[in-house]
Design a protein around this motif. Sequence first.
Motif, short mmCIF file in Angstrom:
data_model
loop_
_atom_site.label_atom_id
_atom_site.label_comp_id
_atom_site.label_asym_id
_atom_site.label_seq_id
_atom_site.Cartn_x
_atom_site.Cartn_y
_atom_site.Cartn_z
N PRO A 165 22.77 50.33 -8.60
CA PRO A 165 23.86 52.18 -7.79
C PRO A 165 22.74 53.47 -8.04
CG PRO A 165 24.87 50.70 -9.07
CD PRO A 165 23.38 49.65 -9.59
N GLN A 166 21.94 53.09 -8.96
CA GLN A 166 20.70 54.78 -9.17
C GLN A 166 19.99 54.53 -8.30
OE1 GLN A 166 21.14 57.47 -10.77
NE2 GLN A 166 19.09 57.89 -11.88
N ARG A 167 19.41 53.87 -8.48
CA ARG A 167 18.24 52.93 -7.40
C ARG A 167 18.94 53.26 -5.69
NH1 ARG A 167 16.74 48.16 -8.78
NH2 ARG A 167 18.36 46.90 -6.23
N GLU A 168 19.51 52.94 -5.24
CA GLU A 168 20.07 53.34 -3.98
C GLU A 168 20.56 54.85 -3.09
OE1 GLU A 168 23.25 50.80 -3.53
OE2 GLU A 168 22.38 49.15 -3.57
N ALA A 169 21.40 55.62 -4.55
CA ALA A 169 21.56 56.84 -4.52
C ALA A 169 20.44 57.89 -4.46
CB ALA A 169 22.15 57.33 -5.93
N LEU A 170 19.22 57.67 -5.14
CA LEU A 170 18.18 58.27 -4.73
C LEU A 170 17.38 58.17 -3.91
CD1 LEU A 170 16.93 58.45 -8.82
CD2 LEU A 170 18.21 59.69 -8.25
N SER A 171 17.27 56.11 -3.64
CA SER A 171 16.27 56.51 -2.43
C SER A 171 16.90 56.71 -1.19
CB SER A 171 15.83 54.70 -2.12
OG SER A 171 17.30 54.06 -2.13
N GLY A 172 18.52 56.93 -1.54
CA GLY A 172 19.41 57.10 0.01
C GLY A 172 18.98 59.16 0.38
N PHE A 173 19.22 59.47 -0.94
CA PHE A 173 18.85 60.77 -0.65
C PHE A 173 17.86 61.29 -0.28
CE2 PHE A 173 17.52 64.84 -2.96
CZ PHE A 173 18.48 65.91 -2.57
N LEU A 174 16.85 60.86 -1.13
CA LEU A 174 15.26 61.10 -0.21
C LEU A 174 15.03 60.61 0.95
CD1 LEU A 174 13.55 59.86 -3.59
CD2 LEU A 174 13.43 62.36 -3.16
N LYS A 175 15.63 59.75 1.37
CA LYS A 175 15.77 59.43 2.56
C LYS A 175 16.42 60.39 3.45
CE LYS A 175 15.32 54.73 3.38
NZ LYS A 175 16.24 53.78 3.70
N LYS A 176 16.78 61.10 3.00
CA LYS A 176 17.66 61.82 4.22
C LYS A 176 16.93 63.26 3.93
CE LYS A 176 22.58 60.98 3.34
NZ LYS A 176 23.75 60.96 3.08
N PHE B 7 11.57 61.60 3.27
CA PHE B 7 10.68 61.13 3.17
C PHE B 7 10.53 59.24 3.39
CE2 PHE B 7 11.14 64.49 -0.20
CZ PHE B 7 10.21 64.82 0.75
N ASN B 8 9.92 58.82 3.71
CA ASN B 8 9.59 57.14 3.41
C ASN B 8 10.18 56.48 2.01
OD1 ASN B 8 8.33 57.00 6.24
ND2 ASN B 8 6.42 57.43 5.44
N ILE B 9 10.79 55.35 1.95
CA ILE B 9 11.16 55.51 0.74
C ILE B 9 10.73 53.72 0.86
CG2 ILE B 9 13.32 55.15 -0.71
CD1 ILE B 9 12.13 57.18 -0.65
N LEU B 10 10.50 53.07 -0.51
CA LEU B 10 10.38 51.89 -1.05
C LEU B 10 10.59 51.62 -2.20
CD1 LEU B 10 6.30 51.41 -0.13
CD2 LEU B 10 8.33 50.83 1.76
#
Length: 453
Positions: free
Chosen positions: A14-25, A28-31
Amino acid sequence: MARHTILVVDDEAPQREALSGFLKKKGFNILTADGGTRALETVKDQAVDMILTDMRMPELDGLQLLRAARDINPNIEVVVMTAYGSIENAIQAMKDGASDFITKPVDLEQLQITVNKVLQHKQLVDENQRLKEMVKDRFNFSGIITKGEAMNPPLSIASRAAQSKATVLITGESGTGKELVARAIHFASPRAEKAFVAVNMAALSDNLVESELFGHEKGAFTGADKLRLGRFESAHEGTLFIDEVGEIPLSTQVKLLRVLQEQQIERIGSSAPVKVDVRVIAATNRSLEDMVQEGTFREDLYYRLNVVKVELPPLRERKSDISTLADHFMKKYAEMNGKTVTGISNDALDTLIKYRFPGNVRELENIMEQAVVLCRDDVIGYDDLPLMVTQNASTMRWNLEDGTFQERVEAFEQMLIREALEKYNSVQTHAAESLGMTERHLRYKMQKYGMKK
């Protein structure tokens, strides 16, 4: 500009998905990776600008990931996330090379600020490194354009001296490329990553020389409203290039000698010594040996500067380089001015080769810039060259095969007079002295040959 790539590492989905989703918006390119081991595999396989990682993870924690990732890519940025009660872990991460840390639970606004700050810094560092590499490529010995043998001995001496700490004295006429060789020595030396600082003594009035070289304290003299570092301190651990060193006043020569001997300076208005580690390269178009004999240059300073001497020949002794240099400058200024100039005619090139170039390479560059700008066709012709060059070539064809003996002697006299006048900016007193004749005799010769000032 390409978007930055961020690798988000957290074993909690959940933490990983929340952070990556925020940064993608945020663009940024997210891995993502669910742990340190998987993250390292990603760093090995893909270009990653920044890692955002949790501190506590099974198998490989944030600190271990930081160290291993930096081993793979020393330029990668790492931001760690840690619980408020584990700040000591974040401090250790910073000591190990982390760019920053964020406390959990993560404030998304603070996350964006931190990520932007870290990536902006990385961009500046990367651009600075690219600029350094560009400068190194430009100012190295292979970048000095020559194909004849005249430049081989001085360049050989300069390249061998580069690896040492020895002071170098570069001599040669104005426009022969003394600063270019000085920069090549610096960028071929162990000091290449440090500053190259240049100062031209001829451009400074006598009362400014000491302040420029050694700096001054606030209030040291009228107008000194703040502390100013001199060129020696600015060049600390790097190279100081002192151009036209023969123009330094005798009073300052004593202080320069002391600095070279003791490797420390004193700012004007202070008696506290400041240690400096500076490699000095000096240059002059004058004969320091003659100046020593005349008493205008200190003998002990001369020997301190003249540890390694590099003598650059004038362009008239590098005839085989003229066509190569002309072609280089033609391409440079054609690109700069958006011109489609692609070549130089045989007549124009023959005229350039016969010309004596009192201003040396600098003069040739100026001539080619003018020719490119004024050229109407794709090829620079005889008529595109400055009048000074074509008149010189037509009245002083010094192939010595045309005309009677007397005509050749007169052509040679005219050539020498024109050279002297050009070298000394038409000051007849200095031109006559350089030719070993009186000013009256020089005026007579100029009148005889119909030469205007």
